[in-house]
Write a protein that holds these residues in place. Structure first.
Motif, PDB file in Angstrom:
ATOM      1  N   ILE A  36       0.980  -1.206  -0.164  1.00 30.63           N
ATOM      2  CA  ILE A  36       0.083   0.160   0.210  1.00 30.63           C
ATOM      3  C   ILE A  36       0.557   1.090  -0.089  1.00 30.63           C
ATOM      4  O   ILE A  36       1.785   1.119   0.907  1.00 30.63           O
ATOM      5  CB  ILE A  36      -1.098  -0.094   1.425  1.00 30.63           C
ATOM      6  CG1 ILE A  36      -2.281   0.790   1.021  1.00 30.63           C
ATOM      7  CG2 ILE A  36      -0.798  -0.470   2.705  1.00 30.63           C
ATOM      8  CD1 ILE A  36      -3.054   0.817   1.986  1.00 30.63           C
ATOM      9  N   GLY A  60      -4.271  -8.699   7.906  1.00 32.33           N
ATOM     10  CA  GLY A  60      -5.675  -7.839   8.381  1.00 32.33           C
ATOM     11  C   GLY A  60      -4.766  -6.810   7.991  1.00 32.33           C
ATOM     12  O   GLY A  60      -5.075  -6.254   6.898  1.00 32.33           O
ATOM     13  N   SER A  61      -4.676  -5.790   9.039  1.00 31.85           N
ATOM     14  CA  SER A  61      -4.121  -4.523   8.594  1.00 31.85           C
ATOM     15  C   SER A  61      -3.151  -4.166   7.209  1.00 31.85           C
ATOM     16  O   SER A  61      -2.515  -4.777   7.671  1.00 31.85           O
ATOM     17  CB  SER A  61      -3.615  -4.111  10.118  1.00 31.85           C
ATOM     18  OG  SER A  61      -3.040  -2.200   9.214  1.00 31.85           O
ATOM     19  N   PRO A  62      -3.389  -3.866   6.495  1.00 31.08           N
ATOM     20  CA  PRO A  62      -2.456  -3.062   5.090  1.00 31.08           C
ATOM     21  C   PRO A  62      -1.590  -2.280   5.978  1.00 31.08           C
ATOM     22  O   PRO A  62      -0.387  -2.176   5.682  1.00 31.08           O
ATOM     23  CB  PRO A  62      -2.994  -3.179   4.551  1.00 31.08           C
ATOM     24  CG  PRO A  62      -3.974  -2.249   4.998  1.00 31.08           C
ATOM     25  CD  PRO A  62      -4.841  -2.505   6.041  1.00 31.08           C
ATOM     26  N   LEU A  63      -1.456  -1.537   7.012  1.00 31.00           N
ATOM     27  CA  LEU A  63      -0.548  -0.605   7.337  1.00 31.00           C
ATOM     28  C   LEU A  63      -0.513  -0.954   9.012  1.00 31.00           C
ATOM     29  O   LEU A  63      -0.671  -1.777   9.896  1.00 31.00           O
ATOM     30  CB  LEU A  63      -1.902   0.974   7.129  1.00 31.00           C
ATOM     31  CG  LEU A  63      -2.031   1.263   6.511  1.00 31.00           C
ATOM     32  CD1 LEU A  63      -2.656   2.498   6.750  1.00 31.00           C
ATOM     33  CD2 LEU A  63      -0.914   2.054   5.555  1.00 31.00           C
ATOM     34  N   VAL A  64       0.344  -0.365   9.147  1.00 28.70           N
ATOM     35  CA  VAL A  64       1.558  -0.761  10.300  1.00 28.70           C
ATOM     36  C   VAL A  64       1.981   0.182  11.279  1.00 28.70           C
ATOM     37  O   VAL A  64       2.516   0.789  10.838  1.00 28.70           O
ATOM     38  CB  VAL A  64       2.451  -1.900  10.512  1.00 28.70           C
ATOM     39  CG1 VAL A  64       3.270  -1.735   9.082  1.00 28.70           C
ATOM     40  CG2 VAL A  64       3.124  -2.182  12.090  1.00 28.70           C
ATOM     41  N   LYS A  65       1.915   0.301  12.389  1.00 30.87           N
ATOM     42  CA  LYS A  65       3.125   1.633  13.916  1.00 30.87           C
ATOM     43  C   LYS A  65       3.998   1.831  13.579  1.00 30.87           C
ATOM     44  O   LYS A  65       4.711   2.475  13.762  1.00 30.87           O
ATOM     45  CB  LYS A  65       1.903   1.766  14.534  1.00 30.87           C
ATOM     46  CG  LYS A  65       1.547   2.632  15.356  1.00 30.87           C
ATOM     47  CD  LYS A  65       0.879   2.819  16.442  1.00 30.87           C
ATOM     48  CE  LYS A  65       1.059   3.748  18.159  1.00 30.87           C
ATOM     49  NZ  LYS A  65       0.082   4.183  18.773  1.00 30.87           N
ATOM     50  N   ASN A  66       4.172   0.054  14.354  1.00 28.97           N
ATOM     51  CA  ASN A  66       6.076   0.067  14.095  1.00 28.97           C
ATOM     52  C   ASN A  66       6.190  -1.231  13.609  1.00 28.97           C
ATOM     53  O   ASN A  66       6.005  -2.536  14.374  1.00 28.97           O
ATOM     54  CB  ASN A  66       6.031  -0.075  16.645  1.00 28.97           C
ATOM     55  CG  ASN A  66       5.173   0.719  16.884  1.00 28.97           C
ATOM     56  OD1 ASN A  66       4.353   0.611  17.381  1.00 28.97           O
ATOM     57  ND2 ASN A  66       6.141   2.388  16.875  1.00 28.97           N
TER      58      ASN A  66
ATOM     59  N   ARG B 259     -10.752  -4.992   7.866  1.00 31.66           N
ATOM     60  CA  ARG B 259      -9.123  -5.882   8.571  1.00 31.66           C
ATOM     61  C   ARG B 259      -8.289  -5.874   9.380  1.00 31.66           C
ATOM     62  O   ARG B 259      -8.336  -6.489   9.353  1.00 31.66           O
ATOM     63  CB  ARG B 259      -8.505  -5.222   6.883  1.00 31.66           C
ATOM     64  CG  ARG B 259      -8.955  -5.703   5.486  1.00 31.66           C
ATOM     65  CD  ARG B 259      -8.632  -5.363   4.652  1.00 31.66           C
ATOM     66  NE  ARG B 259      -6.814  -6.187   4.807  1.00 31.66           N
ATOM     67  CZ  ARG B 259      -6.640  -6.192   3.829  1.00 31.66           C
ATOM     68  NH1 ARG B 259      -6.776  -6.621   2.335  1.00 31.66           N
ATOM     69  NH2 ARG B 259      -5.282  -7.286   4.129  1.00 31.66           N
ATOM     70  N   SER B 263      -6.679  -7.637  12.576  1.00 30.32           N
ATOM     71  CA  SER B 263      -5.436  -7.365  13.007  1.00 30.32           C
ATOM     72  C   SER B 263      -5.494  -7.976  14.677  1.00 30.32           C
ATOM     73  O   SER B 263      -4.293  -8.927  15.484  1.00 30.32           O
ATOM     74  CB  SER B 263      -4.505  -6.602  12.861  1.00 30.32           C
ATOM     75  OG  SER B 263      -4.324  -7.367  10.992  1.00 30.32           O
TER      76      SER B 263
END
Lengths: 184, 371
Positions: A36, A60-66, B259, B263
């Motif tokens: 993404i 799940g989430s395609p974004l990540v904080k850390n 989504r 997670s």
């Protein structure tokens, strides 16, 4: 298994393509993957980034904080992602474009002079491939060979003549990561 | 079949082509433009119709005209552009003809921004245009789902002579994932019993209209639409369940919010929290029944959305006050991180929840006090 990678740098440094190469390799080796981009006005010259998530199962989430893994191709990206990297994570830094050492000691920072290596190979645009090669040293789920195959399989025919130099860039990056250089 | 890496917007475009799309009318707007851009190449290549209209108003009325002839027709846009199309959508609904509309949602209201949002939920599921009608609304969370639901949207639109909208937030449109394309379906000109397709003289004359000056006749149309809607509700509800078998707490979220919740649910499960996820795929018709059943056996619900709590009201309607329904939302184009949803899971599983409190008010207070 799930690994998240952020690749960041100036627009034009090949940030998005670098991420796509990793995504193709992940897909071709049977993994789930999301890619993404940041798609705002920053595409026109500001700092661009993309997030790649690789996993065995539905993502799940395609974004990540850390993120546990990141590539910073310029100083603003080094500043930003050194701060948010997960403890124990690995940050590949393009030494050619930063003038400071790492601040944190709970992460692995790999300095690689990506621009110089790319220029030695004969094409400064290969700088992103050098960085991806260095990243692979910390991503055992994807091998150098996997990325080479992905490039061969997905690069448009008109770019096929560039493959050998891309392979060299990946390999040189991978090797450079093995011998960390101090910044400055 | 092999998987290819597809960008959401381009995947939707190719999926529509493979579903037999014969005519596309649109107008560029970020973060949807790749749908139009892709089709501007692909449709002429196949000898099909592509028109970049002068505006969204032009585009939706071209869709209206083409749909009257019974061909597979589609438009796509993003939030502000979809607002401009609302008049035409109401006319299409009133004329009882099938059409597909893709909305790659962005932050709003107004011009807003181009970041991912789910702020158009109410506009989509309640109809958005004037008059009494309810569109079918599908909400993909991944590129594969975007492909599958685009193909399905044409079938549903035709089966129920209805508008079928596919709503996805900008991140699904911009994201790349491995996905499989369906086989190419040939363009089929089905001779629908209602289509005005220039066969004068060969059969009785047909009229398609959305004007019924006699209120009794208009009410007959209204009743017909409700009758069809009841069939849609009975046959077309779709959702995906995760970890619901032994769940004591249930998160409800669609699209990207769903989504991200997945997670968070996985991490919570590793910590021994019995939480599951229900991800609505049709947000209209809404999966009331499964939520109704869950409400009889779980302790509480948490609704997560990228808006200020729009689907929340549908969940509350299904839960009917039996157990607490809590809410967590981000707005304006902000995508929540997994940690935020996880924090909410921990909050609802460890604190005493109230049945009387308005979940939206409570969420708003938490938002304001945390900044």
């Amino acid at each position: 298994m799930q690994k998240e990678i952020i690749i960041a740098g100036f627009g034009g440094q090949g940030v998005l393509f670098g991420g796509q190469v990793v995504a193709y390799a992940a897909m071709d080796t049977g993994k789930e993957v999301t890619w993404i981009p940041s798609y705002g006005p920053e595409m026109r010259g500001g700092t661009a980034n993309c997030t790649v998530v690789i996993a065995d199962d539905e993502i799940g989430s395609p974004l990540v904080k850390n993120p546990p893994l990141a590539i910073a191709l310029n100083l603003p990206s080094f500043d930003k992602y050194e701060e948010v990297l997960a403890p124990g994570g690995t940050l590949v830094v393009n030494k050619s474009m930063v003038d400071r050492d790492a601040k944190r000691d709970d992460i692995h920072v790999i300095f690689v002079p990506c621009n110089e290596i790319a220029e030695e190979i004969g094409d400064k645009r290969l700088m992103n491939m050098v960085a991806v090669g260095a990243l692979l040293s910390a991503l055992p789920e994807i091998s150098l060979k996997d990325v080479e195959k992905a490039l061969e399989g997905h690069l448009p025919a008109r770019h096929k003549h560039l493959l050998p130099k891309n392979y060299e860039a990946l390999k040189r990056g991978f090797e450079a990561a093995g011998e960390p250089v101090a910044a400055g | 079949m092999t998987r290819e890496l597809w960008k959401g917007n381009e995947a939707i475009a190719e999926a529509s082509v493979r579903a037999g799309l014969e005519a596309y009318f649109g107008y560029p707007i970020t973060p949807q433009t790749e749908v139009l851009e892709y089709l501007s190449r692909r449709m002429p290549e196949l000898g099909r119709t592509f028109v970049q209209a002068e505006s969204e108003l032009g585009a939706i009325n071209m869709v209206y005209g083409a749909a009257c002839t019974g061909v597979r027709v589609m438009s796509s846009s993003s939030s502000p552009g979809v607002s401009l199309m609302m008049e035409g959508i109401s006319y299409i609904a009133g004329t009882e003809i099938p059409a597909v509309l893709i909305n790659v949602m962005r932050g709003g209201p107004g011009l807003g921004n181009i970041a991912p949002s789910q702020g158009d939920y109410n506009q989509a599921v309640r109809g958005g245009g004037h008059g009494d009608y309810q569109p079918i609304v599908l909400a993909p969370a991944s590129v594969q789902e975007a492909i599958d639901l685009t193909v399905l949207s044409f079938d549903l639109a035709e089966r129920y002579r209805s508008i079928c909208m596919v709503i996805l937030d900008g991140s699904v449109g911009q994201m790349m994932e491995p996905a499989q394309m369906p086989e190419m379906q040939p363009v089929q000109r089905k001779d629908w019993e209602w289509a005005t397709n220039a066969k004068m003289g060969k059969r009785e004359r047909r009229v398609l209209t959305s004007i019924y000056l006699d209120p009794i006749q208009e009410e007959k149309l209204n009743l017909r639409l409700i009758q069809r809607w009841k069939q849609i509700q009975a046959n077309e509800v779709r959702y995906k369940e995760y970890f619901l078998d032994d769940a004591e707490f249930v998160i409800v979220g669609f699209g990207t919010a769903g989504r991200v919740a997945l997670s968070a649910v996985r991490t919570a499960r590793q910590r021994g929290i019995k939480v599951g996820l229900l991800r609505p795929i049709t947000v209209s018709p809404f999966p009331h029944e499964v939520i109704d059943q869950l409400a009889g056996r779980v302790e509480a619900f948490l609704v997560t959305e990228m808006n200020s709590g729009q689907m929340l009201e549908d969940v509350r309607l299904a839960v009917k006050g039996r157990v607490p329904v809590e809410f967590y939302g981000r707005m304006g184009g902000v995508v929540p991180f997994t940690e935020e949803i996880l924090h909410e899971i921990e909050r609802i599983t460890t604190s005493k929840l109230s049945l009387d409190e308005n979940p939206r008010d409570a969420w708003f207070e938490r938002m304001m006090s945390s900044r």
